[in-house]
Design a protein around this motif. Structure first.
Motif, short mmCIF file in Angstrom:
data_model
loop_
_atom_site.label_atom_id
_atom_site.label_comp_id
_atom_site.label_asym_id
_atom_site.label_seq_id
_atom_site.Cartn_x
_atom_site.Cartn_y
_atom_site.Cartn_z
N PHE A 149 0.83 -1.20 0.00
CA PHE A 149 0.00 0.00 0.00
C PHE A 149 0.86 1.25 0.00
O PHE A 149 1.88 1.32 0.70
CB PHE A 149 -0.90 -0.02 1.23
CG PHE A 149 -1.67 1.23 1.47
CD1 PHE A 149 -1.31 2.10 2.50
CD2 PHE A 149 -2.75 1.56 0.68
CE1 PHE A 149 -2.02 3.25 2.74
CE2 PHE A 149 -3.47 2.72 0.92
CZ PHE A 149 -3.10 3.56 1.94
N VAL A 150 0.44 2.25 -0.77
CA VAL A 150 1.11 3.54 -0.79
C VAL A 150 0.19 4.63 -0.23
O VAL A 150 0.54 5.32 0.73
CB VAL A 150 1.55 3.91 -2.22
CG1 VAL A 150 2.16 5.30 -2.25
CG2 VAL A 150 2.53 2.87 -2.77
N ALA A 151 -0.98 4.80 -0.85
CA ALA A 151 -1.90 5.85 -0.42
C ALA A 151 -3.30 5.55 -0.94
O ALA A 151 -3.46 4.81 -1.91
CB ALA A 151 -1.44 7.22 -0.94
N ALA A 152 -4.30 6.12 -0.27
CA ALA A 152 -5.68 5.97 -0.71
C ALA A 152 -6.44 7.26 -0.43
O ALA A 152 -6.05 8.04 0.45
CB ALA A 152 -6.36 4.80 0.00
N ILE A 153 -7.53 7.45 -1.20
CA ILE A 153 -8.38 8.62 -1.00
C ILE A 153 -9.83 8.20 -1.14
O ILE A 153 -10.22 7.53 -2.10
CB ILE A 153 -8.00 9.74 -2.01
CG1 ILE A 153 -8.80 11.01 -1.73
CG2 ILE A 153 -8.14 9.28 -3.45
CD1 ILE A 153 -8.22 12.25 -2.44
#
Length: 123
Positions: free
Chosen positions: A47-51
């Motif tokens: 995982f890196v980032a989520a929005i």
């Protein structure tokens, strides 16, 4: 069905910046949680980032303060601005879309995946 197409990868020196884009098809983009994952050589996808649909953001500790995720629902596009890049950021970066927001850092939270874009950071 949602189709995702990533772009913006490339080769950059350590300390440099890149901006990844992920264009999504389909009329319900604004309802999806969108995320970026990456997979380095010989490593598992991480995982890196989520929005979320209302722009709440989540980040991996390894990128917090350096990467910024954003979305433009009018353009059906999600972005990942990557600054202060390090050689360990080298990976194929994947865009993902999910209809639920239960565990945003897990790959099984997402239904749809792009083909990936290569990011290489030289030292």
């Amino acid at each position: 069905q949602v189709q995702l197409v990533e772009s913006g990868g490339g080769l950059v020196q350590a300390g440099g910046s890149l901006r990844l884009s992920c264009a999504a098809s389909g009329p319900t983009f604004s309802r999806y949680i969108m995320a970026w994952f990456r997979q380095g050589p010989g490593k598992e996808r991480e995982f890196v980032a989520a929005i979320s649909w209302n722009s709440y953001t989540y980040y991996a500790d390894s990128v917090k303060g350096r990467f910024t995720i954003s979305r433009d629902n009018a353009k059906n596009t999600v972005y990942l601005q990557m600054n202060s890049l390090k050689p360990e950021d080298t990976a194929v970066y994947y865009c993902a879309a999910g209809s639920v927001n239960i565990r945003p850092s897990r790959t099984d939270n997402y239904l749809y995946w792009g083909q990936g874009t290569q990011v290489t950071v030289s030292s």
